[in-house]
Design a protein around this motif. Structure first.
Motif, PDB file in Angstrom:
ATOM      1  N   PRO A 141       0.810  -1.217   0.000  1.00  0.00           N
ATOM      2  CA  PRO A 141       0.000   0.000   0.000  1.00  0.00           C
ATOM      3  C   PRO A 141       0.845   1.268   0.000  1.00  0.00           C
ATOM      4  O   PRO A 141       2.019   1.245   0.353  1.00  0.00           O
ATOM      5  CB  PRO A 141      -0.789  -0.112   1.301  1.00  0.00           C
ATOM      6  N   CYS A 142       0.201   2.356  -0.379  1.00  0.00           N
ATOM      7  CA  CYS A 142       0.864   3.659  -0.290  1.00  0.00           C
ATOM      8  C   CYS A 142       1.269   3.891   1.159  1.00  0.00           C
ATOM      9  O   CYS A 142       2.430   4.124   1.456  1.00  0.00           O
ATOM     10  CB  CYS A 142      -0.096   4.743  -0.781  1.00  0.00           C
ATOM     11  N   SER A 143       0.294   3.796   2.066  1.00  0.00           N
ATOM     12  CA  SER A 143       0.560   4.035   3.491  1.00  0.00           C
ATOM     13  C   SER A 143       0.291   2.783   4.308  1.00  0.00           C
ATOM     14  O   SER A 143      -0.685   2.067   4.055  1.00  0.00           O
ATOM     15  CB  SER A 143      -0.384   5.113   4.046  1.00  0.00           C
ATOM     16  N   PHE A 203       6.126   7.500   6.900  1.00  0.00           N
ATOM     17  CA  PHE A 203       6.285   8.969   6.935  1.00  0.00           C
ATOM     18  C   PHE A 203       5.847   9.432   5.549  1.00  0.00           C
ATOM     19  O   PHE A 203       6.514   9.155   4.551  1.00  0.00           O
ATOM     20  CB  PHE A 203       7.739   9.345   7.208  1.00  0.00           C
ATOM     21  N   LYS A 204       4.701  10.093   5.475  1.00  0.00           N
ATOM     22  CA  LYS A 204       4.112  10.391   4.174  1.00  0.00           C
ATOM     23  C   LYS A 204       4.283  11.856   3.774  1.00  0.00           C
ATOM     24  O   LYS A 204       3.930  12.753   4.545  1.00  0.00           O
ATOM     25  CB  LYS A 204       2.609  10.081   4.198  1.00  0.00           C
ATOM     26  N   PRO A 205       4.778  12.093   2.571  1.00  0.00           N
ATOM     27  CA  PRO A 205       4.912  13.473   2.076  1.00  0.00           C
ATOM     28  C   PRO A 205       3.602  13.925   1.456  1.00  0.00           C
ATOM     29  O   PRO A 205       3.394  13.799   0.261  1.00  0.00           O
ATOM     30  CB  PRO A 205       6.004  13.329   1.011  1.00  0.00           C
ATOM     31  N   ARG A 206       2.672  14.422   2.254  1.00  0.00           N
ATOM     32  CA  ARG A 206       1.353  14.784   1.733  1.00  0.00           C
ATOM     33  C   ARG A 206       1.298  16.245   1.318  1.00  0.00           C
ATOM     34  O   ARG A 206       1.839  17.122   2.009  1.00  0.00           O
ATOM     35  CB  ARG A 206       0.271  14.503   2.790  1.00  0.00           C
ATOM     36  N   ILE A 246      13.810   7.341  -1.087  1.00  0.00           N
ATOM     37  CA  ILE A 246      13.817   8.808  -1.102  1.00  0.00           C
ATOM     38  C   ILE A 246      12.747   9.216  -2.102  1.00  0.00           C
ATOM     39  O   ILE A 246      12.779   8.808  -3.269  1.00  0.00           O
ATOM     40  CB  ILE A 246      15.198   9.357  -1.489  1.00  0.00           C
ATOM     41  N   GLY A 247      11.784   9.980  -1.635  1.00  0.00           N
ATOM     42  CA  GLY A 247      10.629  10.313  -2.460  1.00  0.00           C
ATOM     43  C   GLY A 247      10.955  11.359  -3.508  1.00  0.00           C
ATOM     44  O   GLY A 247      11.960  12.081  -3.424  1.00  0.00           O
ATOM     45  N   ALA A 248      10.070  11.437  -4.496  1.00  0.00           N
ATOM     46  CA  ALA A 248      10.256  12.354  -5.614  1.00  0.00           C
ATOM     47  C   ALA A 248      10.463  13.795  -5.130  1.00  0.00           C
ATOM     48  O   ALA A 248      11.298  14.524  -5.654  1.00  0.00           O
ATOM     49  CB  ALA A 248       9.041  12.269  -6.531  1.00  0.00           C
ATOM     50  N   ARG A 249       9.691  14.178  -4.104  1.00  0.00           N
ATOM     51  CA  ARG A 249       9.770  15.560  -3.622  1.00  0.00           C
ATOM     52  C   ARG A 249      11.111  15.868  -2.966  1.00  0.00           C
ATOM     53  O   ARG A 249      11.462  17.019  -2.767  1.00  0.00           O
ATOM     54  CB  ARG A 249       8.639  15.833  -2.627  1.00  0.00           C
ATOM     55  N   LEU A 284      16.046   5.793  -5.072  1.00  0.00           N
ATOM     56  CA  LEU A 284      15.866   7.232  -5.292  1.00  0.00           C
ATOM     57  C   LEU A 284      14.811   7.441  -6.354  1.00  0.00           C
ATOM     58  O   LEU A 284      14.944   6.966  -7.487  1.00  0.00           O
ATOM     59  CB  LEU A 284      17.201   7.835  -5.768  1.00  0.00           C
ATOM     60  N   LYS A 285      13.754   8.162  -5.984  1.00  0.00           N
ATOM     61  CA  LYS A 285      12.714   8.460  -6.968  1.00  0.00           C
ATOM     62  C   LYS A 285      13.040   9.757  -7.707  1.00  0.00           C
ATOM     63  O   LYS A 285      13.536  10.718  -7.102  1.00  0.00           O
ATOM     64  CB  LYS A 285      11.355   8.559  -6.267  1.00  0.00           C
ATOM     65  N   ARG A 286      12.725   9.748  -8.976  1.00  0.00           N
ATOM     66  CA  ARG A 286      13.000  10.931  -9.807  1.00  0.00           C
ATOM     67  C   ARG A 286      12.018  12.044  -9.469  1.00  0.00           C
ATOM     68  O   ARG A 286      10.802  11.818  -9.395  1.00  0.00           O
ATOM     69  CB  ARG A 286      12.852  10.536 -11.276  1.00  0.00           C
TER      70      ARG A 286
HETATM   71  C1  PEP Z   1       5.033   6.879  -2.586  1.00  0.00           C
HETATM   72  O1  PEP Z   1       5.807   6.002  -3.021  1.00  0.00           O
HETATM   73  O2  PEP Z   1       3.990   6.633  -1.958  1.00  0.00           O
HETATM   74  C2  PEP Z   1       5.329   8.282  -2.920  1.00  0.00           C
HETATM   75  C3  PEP Z   1       4.965   9.276  -2.108  1.00  0.00           C
HETATM   76  O3  PEP Z   1       5.936   8.401  -4.094  1.00  0.00           O
HETATM   77  P1  PEP Z   1       6.545   9.697  -4.856  1.00  0.00           P
HETATM   78  O4  PEP Z   1       7.635  10.199  -3.971  1.00  0.00           O
HETATM   79  O5  PEP Z   1       7.039   9.106  -6.143  1.00  0.00           O
HETATM   80  O6  PEP Z   1       5.425  10.670  -5.046  1.00  0.00           O
END
Ligand code: PEP
Ligand code: MN
Length: 241
Positions: free
Chosen positions: A4-6, A33-36, A86-89, A109-111
């Motif tokens: 899941p996402c979270s 830890f969610k980057p919302r 490491i999230g995209a943000r 590492l996410k782009r």
């Molecule tokens: C995620 O994988 O849930 C996520 C927040 O991804 P991204 O950093 O690619 O937005």
């Protein structure tokens, strides 16, 4: 990689881990830890979520991956998971990259949504600068021209190009790339065809009740249908998943 996402609860993660394992995935994902975008959205269960993820992964003999957003939390997150995301943000959050690099932990590492491939690879260099070569690159969609129908634009060009100009494994995340669950299978198959070394899929036992990213999450049954299709695409190009 699936999950899941979270991380929301032990039950949710147990079902997600069973689904991942049954379908033949090797890594269980779950954000703690969610980057919302909004501070009023669910922010994640934090350390309690990492404990749940770790337990679910152990029960199903899956590796685990979770995002770390802050440099001072790298040791905490690394103590629970096998791979740091490491999230995209945060692709160019250089203090975070340095700490994750120093941890010696495997990392993905996410782009960034607007990052060029050279910026992406230079961010990966920050990770590797501290003698840590265990880096996975992840394409997860770039800033779209049109958000009417999809969330981002999955840049599949990135897969063959990155494979040519870098030695690092390339993971593609079609869930965030397209943002709509019914389009995810097509984009996942296209990712494998484009040469991805792995796929990250959001899977939730009950997407309609997900605390984040339900709209792009597959059900366990959908994952079960998709996996043999992904394997067939891989076999057609002489790869295996
Ligand atoms: C995620 O994988 O849930 C996520 C927040 O991804 P991204 O950093 O690619 O937005
Ligand atoms: Mn998500």
């Amino acid at each position: 990689m699936a999950g899941p996402c979270s991380v929301e609860s032990s039950d949710q993660m147990r079902l997600a881990a069973e689904a991942a394992r049954t379908a033949g995935a090797s890594v269980l994902r779950g954000g703690a830890f969610k980057p919302r975008t909004s501070p009023y959205s669910f922010q994640g269960l934090q350390e309690a979520g990492l404990k749940i993820l770790q337990q679910a992964g152990r029960e199903q003999n899956l590796l685990t991956i979770s995002e770390v957003m802050q440099h001072d939390l790298v040791p905490l997150v690394a103590s629970y998971v096998d791979i740091l995301q490491i999230g995209a943000r945060n692709m160019q959050n250089f203090p975070l990259l340095v700490e994750v690099g120093k941890s010696g932990h495997p990392m993905m590492l996410k782009r960034g949504p607007s990052a060029t491939l050279d910026e992406f690879l230079l961010a990966a260099e920050y990770l590797m600068h501290h003698s840590n070569a265990k880096v996975l690159l992840c394409e997860r969609g770039v800033q779209p021209l049109d958000r009417s129908y999809t969330r981002n634009t999955l840049d599949l060009n990135a897969a063959p190009v990155l494979k040519e100009i870098s030695h690092l494994p390339v993971i593609v995340d079609p869930s965030h790339g397209v943002g709509v669950s019914r389009y995810v299978p097509a984009m996942a198959m296209a990712s494998v065809a484009a040469g991805a070394d792995g796929i990250m899929l959001e899977v939730h036992p009950n997407p309609r009740e997900a605390m984040s990213d339900g709209a792009q999450s597959l059900t366990p049954a959908q994952l079960q249908v998709l996996m043999p299709q992904l394997r067939a695409v891989a076999a057609a190009i002489g790869r295996s998943l």
